[in-house]
Design an enzyme around this catalytic site. Structure first.
Site, short mmCIF file in Angstrom:
data_model
loop_
_atom_site.label_atom_id
_atom_site.label_comp_id
_atom_site.label_asym_id
_atom_site.label_seq_id
_atom_site.Cartn_x
_atom_site.Cartn_y
_atom_site.Cartn_z
N CYS A 66 1.08 -1.23 -0.13
CA CYS A 66 -0.03 -0.07 0.02
C CYS A 66 0.78 1.25 0.23
CB CYS A 66 -1.14 -0.03 1.16
SG CYS A 66 -2.03 -1.30 1.54
N LYS A 72 7.03 -4.22 -3.22
CA LYS A 72 8.23 -3.96 -2.97
C LYS A 72 8.48 -4.20 -1.57
CE LYS A 72 12.45 -2.84 -4.11
NZ LYS A 72 13.22 -3.63 -4.69
#
EC number: 2.6.1.16
Length: 598
Positions: A2, A593
């Site tokens: 997010c 990531k």
């Protein structure tokens, strides 16, 4: 996972927020939204889908006002749809929230709020926060008190930015186990879950610590302790990255750019640790047991570190995934051990939790980290920075090789302290940038190989000793971005089961530099070849050519340095396979990531 961006200042907030959200896309998301405030009214646009699509479909940039918040959501509670997208509001529509993390007691809080007449629109845990603040605002009549009272009720992890329609010149922020950073401009402030979101405007940043909340206006900010309410003094960090470093720079994808940036990144890692590595090596000498931890690619770096430190430092090393260490090693950790924690972002949830556990047990902690000022660097007793610069592609490339460089430097200095001859690797380390550059020069050949392998649905990567982690990392890259099943195996394990899976045409990638296991590797490759395996071998010995369908010849290096040079062709192979299959290697499906929730 997010992304959050908040803004307050003279600019049009929606412009800043949309740009910031685009720079956070690499974190992974399935929906997005923004909210602004203008003349005491909240404006919200949100939906499932990609940011560029939503900007056109929902006219994000039309939202008025100079204060606002935005979010990219990765679904945890509630399916990815328009309703569950952030931001979320209370019953009045005057309190709007964006949140990263997981509120573990949201069901309990939701039942309580439903009894008090609150009406919920979504299935998310985040909406509970907005209603809880609304409830506490009724009681206190004070924005800060209502915000802090609500934080005290939350269990779980969160990075929060809250906007009040009736307090339109301040944003309220908080952090617990999820990153949040303030970017300090001239007459403007930015809040974000990662630095690239505001790098176009400022390089001055303040990192919130766990258990802190803040109030931010365009000209000032105050940070306080959630539990005590005490004001905290915060250090302002000057970010060394530039905006250009976080852009593609003419490459088709960030991943390809970052693969080709490795010679420079490795050079920076070498010279950035000239003074630090010897100091940390002396610290390691005090301990008779070293534990190394990480997750994903950082775990593979930890495995290489084990071989290096044991070989040169003559000290036993345990390697464990951080998600396992924090639960299975609680009774083993003590002040006789030292923990090395490897995390690119410095915010990986499991790794940070393992570091905190170690500290609570009196264990000294060394961090190997890329992001200056991140939480891991503030927990660690000592930090070795990888100096890789921003890495936007989800699949780690230059951050992996720079982690290996740091571990090599550390092991080399340990070797000096215990009297091991390190002259061979010491003489080769300064040449690593040019050696990696030579691996990059075969990019066209690797693409041709990818074309030949594009129809394959299973891959096996094999290696021995210090090259086994390279097999694991090469297989991970294929899985991550090409969505092809791949297994990394210790070549010595082939006869103990996996050899049964080798059949005609299955690609077997052998990592076989000259070294003490080369002859064994040659035999393992021949075994796979005899069962019909399609052999792709990487090495410097021409005998490999005789047993391989494809031989990728690489420069001869000391075996201890092979993990750095040999991973580069495997990164390129994964990249080209992903592109040939029509996938975006920068944003692979279902992955993020930085994994900042457990």
């Amino acid at each position: 996972m997010c992304g959050i961006i908040g803004y307050i200042g003279p600019r049009k907030a929606s412009d800043v927020i949309v740009e910031g959200l685009k720079r956070l896309e690499y974190r992974g998301y399935d929906s997005a939204g923004i909210a602004t405030c203008y003349e005491g009214k909240i404006f919200i646009k949100k939906g499932a889908g990609k940011i560029d699509e939503l900007v056109k479909k929902l006219n994000f940039l039309e939202l008025p006002g100079n204060i606002g918040i935005g979010h990219t959501r990765w679904a945890t509670h509630g399916i990815p749809n328009d309703t569950n997208a952030h931001p979320h509001t209370d019953c009045t529509g005057k309190i709007v929230v964006v949140h990263n993390g997981i509120i573990e007691n949201f069901q309990e809080l939701k039942r309580e709020l439903l009894k008090r007449g609150h009406v919920f629109r979504s299935d998310t845990d985040t909406e509970v926060i907005a209603h809880l603040i609304e409830e506490n605002l009724r009681i206190t009549g004070n924005f800060e008190d209502a915000f802090r009272m609500s934080l005290l009720r939350l269990r779980g992890s969160y990075a929060l930015v809250v906007l009040f329609a009736d307090d339109p010149e301040r944003l309220y922020i908080a952090r617990k186990d999820s990153p949040l950073i303030i970017g300090i401009g001239k007459g403007e402030m930015f809040m974000a879950s990662d630095i690239p979101a505001f790098l176009a405007y400022t390089r001055r940043a303040v990192f919130l610590d766990d258990g802190e909340y803040g109030i931010v206006s365009k000209d000032w900010f105050t940070i306080k302790d959630i539990i005590t309410g005490a004001v905290k003094t915060k250090e302002i960090h000057e970010i060394q990255w530039t905006l250009e470093m976080a852009e593609k720079g003419g490459y088709e994808h960030f991943m390809l750019k970052e693969i080709f940036e490795q010679p420079k990144a490795i050079k920076d890692a070498i010279y950035g640790n000239v003074k630090e590595a010897p100091k940390v090596a002396e610290l390691l000498m005090k301990y008779d047991r070293i534990i190394i931890t990480g997750m994903g690619t950082s775990y593979h770096a930890a495995l290489v570190g084990k071989y290096l430190i044991q070989r040169f430092g003559k000290v036993p090393v345990i390697v464990e995934e951080a998600s396992e260490l924090r639960y299975e090693y609680e009774d083993i950790l003590d002040n006789r051990s030292l923990l090395i924690a490897i995390t690119q972002s410095g915010e990986t949830a499991d790794t940070v939790a393992a570091m905190k556990l170690a500290k609570s047990k009196g264990v000294e902690v060394v961090g190997i980290v890329n992001v200056v000022g991140s939480l891991a660097t503030r927990i660690a007793d000592e930090t070795l920075y990888t100096h890789a610069g921003p890495e936007i592609g989800v699949a780690a490339t230059k951050t992996y090789t720079t982690q290996l460089v740091v571990l090599t430097l550390l092991a080399k200095e340990l070797g000096k302290l215990v009297g091991i001859d390190v002259s061979q690797i010491e003489g080769t380390i300064p040449r690593l940038p040019e050696l990696v550059d030579s691996s990059l020069k075969i990019n066209d050949k690797i693409r041709e190989i990818a074309v030949k392998l594009n129809d394959k649905r299973d891959f096996f990567y094999i290696g021995r000793g210090i090259n086994y982690p390279t097999a694991l990392e090469g297989a991970l890259k294929i899985k991550e971005i090409a969505y092809v099943h791949a297994e990394g195996l210790s070549a010595g394990e082939l006869k103990h089961g996996p050899l049964a899976l080798i059949e005609d045409g299955i690609p077997v990638v052998g990592i076989a530099p000259t070294g003490k296991t080369f002859e064994k590797m040659l035999s393992n490759i021949e075994e796979a070849k005899a069962r019909g395996g399609f052999i792709i071998s990487l090495g410097d010995d021409v005998r490999l050519h005789q047993v391989s369908d494809i031989f990728i010849r690489l420069p001869k290096v000391p075996e201890e340095l092979a993990p750095i040079t040999y991973i580069v062709p495997l990164q390129l192979l994964a990249y080209h396979l992903a592109v040939l299959k029509g996938h975006n290697p920068d944003r692979p499906r279902n992955l993020a990531k930085s994994v900042t929730v457990e």
